[in-house]
Design a protein around this motif. Structure first.
Motif, mmCIF file in Angstrom:
data_model
loop_
_atom_site.group_PDB
_atom_site.id
_atom_site.type_symbol
_atom_site.label_atom_id
_atom_site.label_comp_id
_atom_site.label_asym_id
_atom_site.label_seq_id
_atom_site.Cartn_x
_atom_site.Cartn_y
_atom_site.Cartn_z
ATOM 1 N N VAL A 192 22.446 1.942 -2.828
ATOM 2 C CA VAL A 192 22.248 1.433 -1.471
ATOM 3 C C VAL A 192 20.751 1.364 -1.202
ATOM 4 C CG1 VAL A 192 22.649 1.847 0.978
ATOM 5 C CG2 VAL A 192 24.450 2.358 -0.694
ATOM 6 N N ALA B 194 21.659 -1.720 10.164
ATOM 7 C CA ALA B 194 22.038 -0.335 10.447
ATOM 8 C C ALA B 194 21.696 0.051 11.878
ATOM 9 C CB ALA B 194 21.357 0.613 9.481
ATOM 10 N N LEU C 98 20.692 -2.011 5.633
ATOM 11 C CA LEU C 98 21.254 -1.339 4.466
ATOM 12 C C LEU C 98 22.110 -2.331 3.684
ATOM 13 C CD1 LEU C 98 22.464 2.179 5.668
ATOM 14 C CD2 LEU C 98 20.385 1.624 4.417
ATOM 15 N N GLN D 152 30.539 0.614 7.777
ATOM 16 C CA GLN D 152 29.604 0.146 8.781
ATOM 17 C C GLN D 152 28.367 1.050 8.786
ATOM 18 O OE1 GLN D 152 29.705 -2.609 10.748
ATOM 19 N NE2 GLN D 152 27.636 -2.032 11.355
ATOM 20 N N PRO D 153 27.199 0.508 8.493
ATOM 21 C CA PRO D 153 26.006 1.359 8.482
ATOM 22 C C PRO D 153 25.592 1.758 9.894
ATOM 23 C CG PRO D 153 25.389 -0.918 8.105
ATOM 24 C CD PRO D 153 26.888 -0.887 8.127
ATOM 25 N N ARG D 154 24.879 2.848 9.982
ATOM 26 C CA ARG D 154 24.406 3.308 11.290
ATOM 27 C C ARG D 154 23.024 3.926 11.122
ATOM 28 N NH1 ARG D 154 27.863 7.033 9.192
ATOM 29 N NH2 ARG D 154 27.344 9.267 9.445
ATOM 30 N N LEU E 30 31.373 -0.958 1.192
ATOM 31 C CA LEU E 30 30.464 -0.258 2.094
ATOM 32 C C LEU E 30 31.034 -0.300 3.496
ATOM 33 C CD1 LEU E 30 28.576 -0.618 -0.368
ATOM 34 C CD2 LEU E 30 26.708 -0.947 1.258
ATOM 35 N N GLU F 105 28.506 9.341 0.917
ATOM 36 C CA GLU F 105 27.627 8.785 1.937
ATOM 37 C C GLU F 105 26.221 8.643 1.393
ATOM 38 O OE1 GLU F 105 27.303 9.537 6.562
ATOM 39 O OE2 GLU F 105 26.098 11.020 5.476
ATOM 40 N N ARG G 92 22.563 5.595 7.435
ATOM 41 C CA ARG G 92 23.706 6.108 6.691
ATOM 42 C C ARG G 92 24.766 5.029 6.510
ATOM 43 N NH1 ARG G 92 23.490 11.738 6.790
ATOM 44 N NH2 ARG G 92 22.123 12.624 8.386
ATOM 45 N N VAL G 93 25.466 5.113 5.375
ATOM 46 C CA VAL G 93 26.607 4.228 5.161
ATOM 47 C C VAL G 93 27.567 4.890 4.177
ATOM 48 C CG1 VAL G 93 25.572 2.927 3.233
ATOM 49 C CG2 VAL G 93 27.319 1.851 4.670
ATOM 50 N N ARG G 94 28.852 4.713 4.417
ATOM 51 C CA ARG G 94 29.878 5.239 3.531
ATOM 52 C C ARG G 94 30.115 4.260 2.399
ATOM 53 N NH1 ARG G 94 31.440 10.434 3.132
ATOM 54 N NH2 ARG G 94 33.546 10.646 2.300
#
Length: 806
Positions: free
Chosen positions: A720, A801, A789, A690-692, A688, A754, A705-707
């Motif tokens: 997630v 996040a 997250l 860096q969540p935002r 994962l 994502e 959101r997180v990749r």
């Protein structure tokens, strides 16, 4: 029912438009009815041969009125497939059936000659997918088979919460979190109702105990009631547009649930604007006047409290009026018209069992949770030797498992409302053998409760010989679990009254506790004695055995759990010295294939825990009081009162809150938890980013959101999860966090995607709000909100996040 009005309804725009026409049709119909006809339609019918289906003797319907073109209104139970579906053999028409809590009733309500259907994995298994699309597929299978069998109402989904891990009906529900339960139920409801049927969400409300469920007095403070126990029902009404609600057996805060004006009228119809109808659970109605006056619309299964002579008497005395009868009928007829039930014939067609079985297997595949893997999984299909080990007194290694499964009895003979009679089952050993290059190299070992004697493929052996056999084997598969059923909880009582525990409640959540009949109260003496299978001792002995195959026992052993809602596990099994552990829930008819697919890597486990699995001796059940379960008996010697004194602290919230002072988080992990809510591993690896957290000022929402990247060698899925920590609100306590969203991503090796989870303060699950009982409304506390997250509820698996202030 003229062609013109049928066409008008079909052409109406949207759900509200169709319901408006259906409501007009319902009012026209009721206006044309005589009072005797109205009274006949208020209740279920006595068991009878169905006029449209003479091959069916049924007791789950309202009789037709041919003169008014009212069809037989047919109801089936659930929630894990079509159980007790208003069609048993006419040959049992006069045979009695004994059901705990009901006494002796007609065989029409539960005879195993019920029409066959697909026995799907449990609702808890569906919840473990964290995928509403799977819940929709689950509902689609059920709806298709309902239409093939000419049924109209599905008495499900069930959205009561796993407050007690030993609750007898946990497997019928969606776990311990209200948002997860509501999201999965909503998807299932839509799938069923999109196919011209009525879904009935149940059991409304606070029906989290089977012991003495018909008389139990539940006391729940309004904040916990709104934020936990009512929440999935609210989501079902607002998001799922559910057509019907089933009121429950219990009393809630002093009133019977089926005559409780606060929840049936003030909350359900006043606050939520519910426009459907309310049906009683079977035999749950406890009065005539109060039930009809306070919001019940339909009594099942028989005319008991709403028998024509009783309603007529109340009308004659002025205690009730005919307008109340009309309202109840209009509510139900509206939903029947809306679903098209008046506009199609009652038919009975062959079910496509191959399609149902395929769907059951696929649903089960997505529900399996890989709890830990110390190198044993996936197994090699070309293995030279595999031993499947279980207890001779338990079903797990011997038969396909559903609720109420009993050794030596076919599926469909137990499970209560979840009895489903399939046309085939896949046993565990058959699934293993079919998955192997040479199935003859798999052996079935059954061990007695004392861990002294056993059988190997039916031949006598000593336990010492079993240990030696396991030591030589290339792979060892152990199966254990916790079977449960409607009618009783997994607990040991001093006697059949269910008033006093004879052993700690936590004993029932272990792999050792069992009783012959899971639908009867288990006692220390008598016909249904609680027993100790010594399963954990057997597993410990196997793990300590000398391996002669070149691999350690931990590296070649797998514990497959099949259970009601997550057992407690001894610390010795958790960690690098323990076996790999797969949680398969109650898999239903495709048991053997579902488990073998996961064991041999034909499917990649991607499920997540919808419940917390504690360490034995350190769970919520180890700390509860008699007032919390099974309840305190009053001075009359009968009335049993249960108090939900834990408030909002159930499931992961109880462990997060360190509710008893012994479960504080250390290095991001809780020392009382074996595996946290939301946990689940894979045969591949995920990373994962860096969540935002992004705000949308125009909409007043936020998106976390997180990749997610699949960095391993196999296609797999990651879920997630988004949790929020609310700011303190004076007088309105909150747990450290609550689940407010999730996203499941299926990714090929090397692929990324994502996860985007939107947080809408106005959503039906009130993600930022708390219930203020003093003000009788939801309020958003002032202060800083934190959004997390990650891949489970454990702090170590979460990252911040972002924050925002309101």
């Amino acid at each position: 029912m003229t062609p013109a009005i049928v066409a008008e309804q079909a052409a109406a725009a949207g759900d509200a438009g169709r319901e408006a026409v259906a409501n007009r049709r319902a009012k026209m119909l009721v206006a044309a009815m005589t009072l005797p006809q109205k009274l006949q339609q208020l209740t279920g019918a006595k068991p009878e041969i169905l006029p449209e289906l003479p091959q069916c003797f049924g007791g789950r319907h309202v009789s037709a009125i041919a003169a008014l073109n009212i069809p037989t209104f047919r109801i089936t139970n659930g929630p894990v497939g079509l159980g007790q579906n208003d069609c048993v053999s006419p040959e049992v028409a006069n045979k009695p059936l004994t059901i705990p809590g009901f006494g002796v009733i007609s065989a029409a309500y539960g005879h195993p000659s019920s029409a066959k259907a697909t026995a799907l994995p449990s609702a808890t298994a569906v919840a473990a997918t964290f995928d509403p699309a799977v819940a929709a597929r689950f509902g689609e299978v059920i709806a298709n088979e309902m239409n093939q069998l000419g049924l109209h109402v599905f008495e499900a989904p069930g959205v009561n919460l796993a407050r007690l891990p030993i609750l007898g009906r946990n497997f019928e529900y969606f776990g311990e979190d209200p948002y997860l339960a509501g999201a999965m139920a909503t998807a299932e409801i839509k799938a069923i109702q999109d196919r011209g049927l009525i879904a009935m969400v149940k059991h409304y409300v606070a029906n989290e105990q089977e012991t003495n469920r018909m008389q139990i007095q539940e006391t729940v403070d309004r904040q916990a009631l709104r934020e936990l126990y009512l929440l999935p029902f609210e989501m079902a009404v607002k998001d799922g547009k559910v057509a019907a609600v089933m009121c429950s057996y219990n009393y809630l805060n002093g009133q019977s649930a089926c005559e409780n004006r606060e929840v049936l009228t003030d909350v359900l119809r006043g606050d939520w604007k519910f426009s459907g109808y309310v049906q009683s659970d079977f035999f749950a109605t406890k009065s005539t006047v109060a039930t009809l006056a306070n919001g019940l619309d339909h009594e099942m299964p028989l005319p008991i409290h709403w028998a024509p002579e009783k309603i007529s008497g109340a009308l004659g005395s002025g205690a009730l009026n005919e307008a109340q009868v009309d309202t109840a009928l209009v509510r139900r007829f509206t939903q029947m018209f809306k679903a098209g039930i008046f506009d199609r014939p009652v038919v009975h067609q062959p079910i496509d069992f191959a399609a149902g079985g395929k769907a059951a297997r696929e649903i089960g595949a997505r529900s399996v949770v890989l709890l830990q893997n110390n190198g044993a999984l996936p197994l090699n299909p070309a293995a030279r030797s595999v031993v499947l080990i279980g207890k001779a007194s338990q079903v797990y290694a011997q038969q396909a498992v559903a609720g109420g499964s009993v050794v030596g009895e076919p599926m469909g003979g137990g499970g209560g409302s979840s009895d489903v009679v399939p046309n085939y089952t896949v046993a565990p050993i058959d699934g293993l053998r079919q998955a192997m290059t040479d199935g003859s190299r798999a052996q079935l070992v059954l061990v007695d409760d004392d861990n002294r004697t056993a059988t190997v493929d039916g031949k006598p052996a000593s336990f010492a010989e079993v240990l030696a056999l396991a030591g030589k084997a290339e792979a060892v598969v152990i199966m254990a679990g916790t079977v449960a059923e409607e009618g009783a909880d997994r607990a040991t009582f001093t006697d059949a009254s269910g008033h006093q525990l004879a052993a700690p409640a936590a004993a029932g959540s272990t792999l050792d506790w069992y009783a012959r009949r899971s639908n009867h109260i288990a006692t220390t003496t008598g016909d249904n004695v609680a027993r100790n299978s010594r399963t954990t001792d057997m597993i410990a002995a196997l793990m300590a055995a000398r391996s002669t195959s070149g691999r350690t026992m931990a590296a070649k052993s797998v514990l497959v759990l099949k259970d009601n809602a997550g057992p407690s596990l001894p610390a010795s099994l958790v960690g690098p010295r323990g076996p790999a552990i797969l949680e398969a829930w109650l898999p239903g008819q495709e048991d053997g294939n579902i488990v073998a697919d996961a064991l041999f890597g034909r499917t990649n486990p991607a499920g997540k825990l919808p419940v917390t699995i504690p360490l034995t001796g350190k769970g919520f059940l180890d700390r509860i009081t008699a007032a919390q379960f099974p309840g305190v008996v009053g001075s009359d010697g009968k009335t049993q009162t249960v108090t939900y004194s834990e408030g909002l602290a159930i499931g992961y919230r109880w462990y997060d809150a360190n509710a008893d002072g012994r479960c504080g988080v250390v290095a991001g992990r809780n020392p009382c938890v074996a595996f946290p809510f939301g946990h689940g591993l894979s045969y591949t690896r995920f990373a994962l980013g860096q969540p935002r957290l992004e705000a949308d000022a125009a909409k007043g929402t936020w998106t976390a959101r997180v990749r997610v990247s699949n960095t391993g060698p196999r296609t797999g899925a990651q879920v997630v999860q988004a949790y929020v920590t609310l700011p303190p609100a004076p007088g309105l306590p909150q747990p450290p966090k609550r689940l407010i969203g999730f996203a499941r991503l299926d990714l090929a090796p090397g692929a990324s995607g994502e996860a985007a989870i939107t947080l809408d303060p106005g959503a039906s699950h009130h993600p930022l709000s708390v219930w203020n009982e003093a003000e009788k409304r939801w309020v958003i506390p002032q202060g800083t909100f934190k959004v997390w997250l990650g891949t489970s509820s454990a702090p170590a698996d979460l990252a911040l996040a972002g924050t925002f202030t309101r």
